[in-house]
Design a protein around this motif. Structure first.
Motif, PDB file in Angstrom:
ATOM      1  N   CYS A 152       0.799  -1.286  -0.140  1.00  0.00           N
ATOM      2  CA  CYS A 152      -0.008  -0.043  -0.020  1.00  0.00           C
ATOM      3  C   CYS A 152       0.907   1.192   0.022  1.00  0.00           C
ATOM      4  CB  CYS A 152      -1.118  -0.151   1.210  1.00  0.00           C
ATOM      5  SG  CYS A 152      -0.268   0.281   2.805  1.00  0.00           S
ATOM      6  N   CYS A 157       1.652  -4.699   8.077  1.00  0.00           N
ATOM      7  CA  CYS A 157       1.343  -3.276   7.940  1.00  0.00           C
ATOM      8  C   CYS A 157      -0.113  -2.966   8.629  1.00  0.00           C
ATOM      9  CB  CYS A 157       0.968  -3.284   6.263  1.00  0.00           C
ATOM     10  SG  CYS A 157       0.287  -1.456   6.125  1.00  0.00           S
ATOM     11  N   CYS A 214      -2.974  -1.952   5.628  1.00  0.00           N
ATOM     12  CA  CYS A 214      -3.543  -2.915   4.791  1.00  0.00           C
ATOM     13  C   CYS A 214      -3.445  -4.359   5.148  1.00  0.00           C
ATOM     14  CB  CYS A 214      -3.074  -2.768   3.528  1.00  0.00           C
ATOM     15  SG  CYS A 214      -1.607  -3.454   3.090  1.00  0.00           S
TER      16      CYS A 214
HETATM   17 ZN   LIG Z   1      -0.008  -1.768   3.758  1.00  0.00          ZN
END
Ligand SMILES: [Zn+2]
Lengths: 138, 405
Positions: free
Chosen positions: A34, A45, A48
């Protein structure tokens, strides 16, 4: 003179960050999927939920988000009191904690939220160069 | 329209350990738990061996062994001081699901005695970020923060910057809370006789007291004392069989934002806005229907922000509830009628004293000679209770209402 303040215990997945500090670079974890950065460094992350994470060099510039002056302090920092702690908004959008340099802890009203700051690195040990933020003279 | 769980359970009793506060004779946290449990069971007439669910911050198995009971529902949710409001929510759901009829929520913490004899509690609930090798800690441990005040001071400065408030505005919260404490013989700061720094205080005294982390002086900060407490939550059927008055759980909600303060997007807001929305919605009520409030006051700024999040004041105006006298004894909207964590008692996690005071106020037992002097009992029939745990991270909100009879 030896660095006598607390030195972070380094993890393994944060190695690129600490390697960066030794080269005078502020490295931020960035998601390869992302493209967004985050702070502090995660195993996944937080935007995302991808585990495809990498690193990028940050500008090393930011602004004071908020601050406080530490008067009653225990442990290794006690002899430094009073000193100013601050949360810094990075240009990249993330937020870091610091002991703020270039300010007078006895005149807290003179410190300006939003004032520009720049990162610098203190050699705490051979392996650990610690980032601190300093108010930019204008 | 109220939600499915509306009034599906009630708090039927609330009690404390025999002695609380700054105790000369050190006590263990376990002793504080056990005394409170015994007292609440005696109060309600529910035998200890009839408890079916045990809710505590990590203590449940040890407590059950100590009590000699084997409950069929065990919850050890530990998210900091708000854990107990979450426990009420969880107990309500378990009762509504028909799994249990009698739930015990219990607290024991020897914040004061621990300095002499050691203590035990969930690790790291104060600072967030996990253990020393967790990356959140790794990236903050170099920067001179210590206890909770060192971090919370940053939120007050941001609130001052955003809304033009001053630390003196918040000092009124400490002053008014002390006024309430002088009506509560169980409050650690009840009087000069009880504690050298007890008795009434002025706004000037708050501002002139020892500087801890600018702009927080020590009287902007809660105490760290000894406290144990317990409440029993039951189904309506069990509640109807008891001699104590039920206080109905009309709404409950929980929410969280960050854990490490690095991830706190807005330093002037907490997840209480979300947990309150859930609770109000379940209750079919809103802030305008509330007649009093019990809010977490780890610091004066915590209380001000929480009041704003609960919809009791506009953003940036939470402190006015205290400054205008509305929250004070005799005021139109009483808040923290026990004296709060600032002047009653705070042992590290303050969620249990909130529940106990809410039960006492809404059951009409807030000044029976033990719980308060004349003037402490309010006429409120509804109360919003909010616990905040961690560094302004996890919140639990309850909407409680008095029994109709
Ligand atoms: Zn991400």
């Amino acid at each position: 003179m030896a660095y006598e303040l607390p030195i972070p215990t380094q993890g393994t997945h944060t190695r690129p960050f600490w390697e960066g500090t030794k080269a005078g670079k502020l490295m931020l974890p960035r998601c390869e999927d992302c493209n967004r950065t985050h702070w502090y460094p995660r195993y996944i992350c937080p935007h995302c939920q991808s585990m495809n994470l990498g690193w990028m060099e940050a500008s090393g510039e930011g602004f004071i988000h908020t601050y406080a002056v530490q008067h009653l302090v225990f442990g290794k920092w006690a002899k430094e009191a009073p000193y100013v702690t601050a949360y810094i908004d990075l240009k990249e959008g993330d937020r870091m904690l610091t002991v703020l340099r270039g300010v007078d802890p006895l005149s807290p009203e003179d410190i300006k939220i939003g004032a520009p700051v720049r990162v610098e690195f203190e050699v705490a040990s051979e392996d650990t160069h610690i980032p601190f933020w300093r108010v930019v003279e204008v | 329209m109220p939600g499915q769980l509306y009034k599906s359970a009630a708090i039927v009793g609330a009690a404390e350990a025999n002695n609380i506060g700054f105790l000369d004779e050190p006590v263990t946290a376990l002793q504080l738990h056990i005394e409170a449990i015994k007292n609440v069971c005696d109060q309600t007439g529910i035998p200890i061996n009839r408890i079916e669910g045990v809710f505590s911050t990590g203590w449940s198995p040890e407590l059950c062994e100590h009590l000699g009971i084997t409950p069929k529902y065990i919850d050890t949710t530990a998210v900091g001081g708000s854990s107990f409001e979450l426990h009420v929510h969880h107990a309500m759901a378990a009762i509504h699901a028909g799994i249990i009829d009698v739930a015990l929520i219990t607290h024991g913490e020897n914040g004061h005695s621990a300095r002499k004899i050691g203590g035990r509690g969930p690790s790291n609930y104060g600072m967030g970020g996990g253990g020393v090798t967790a990356p959140g800690t790794e990236m903050t441990m170099a920067y001179g923060l210590g206890g909770a005040p060192s971090n919370y001071a940053h939120t007050m400065v941001r609130h001052m910057h955003r809304y033009g408030t001053t630390s003196e505005d918040y000092a009124h919260i400490a002053k008014v809370s002390r006024d309430w404490a002088t009506l509560n013989p169980r409050a650690a700061m009840y009087s000069k006789e009880k504690h050298p720094f007890g008795g009434p205080i002025t706004v000037e005294q708050v501002q002139d007291s020892r500087l801890i982390a600018w702009p927080l002086t020590i009287l902007h900060c809660c105490m760290v004392a000894d406290h144990g407490g317990a409440v029993l939550v039951t189904s309506p059927k069990v509640a109807a069989s008891l001699n104590t008055k039920p206080v109905w759980i009309a709404g409950a909600g929980e929410s969280m934002a960050h854990w490490n303060m690095l991830e706190m997007d807005d330093f002037t807001a907490t997840s209480a806005a979300t947990s309150a929305q859930t609770a109000y919605s379940m209750a079919g009520m809103g802030p305008a229907d509330m007649e009093m409030a019990l809010v977490y006051d780890s610091f004066t700024i915590t209380a001000a922000i929480t009041a704003e999040m609960l919809g009791l004041a506009k953003r940036g105006e939470g402190h006015l509830l205290w400054k205008d006298g509305r929250a004070a004894p005799g005021g139109s909207f009483p808040i923290n009628t026990n004296g709060g964590g600032l002047s009653f008692n705070h042992s590290g996690m303050y969620g249990m004293p909130l529940l106990i005071e809410a039960y006492r106020q809404l059951s009409g037992t807030a000044e029976d000679g033990v719980n308060g002097d004349k003037g402490k009992q309010t006429s409120a029939r509804t109360c919003v209770v909010n616990g905040t745990g961690g560094t302004l991270s996890t919140t639990g909100t309850l909407v409680l209402v008095a029994d109709d009879d």
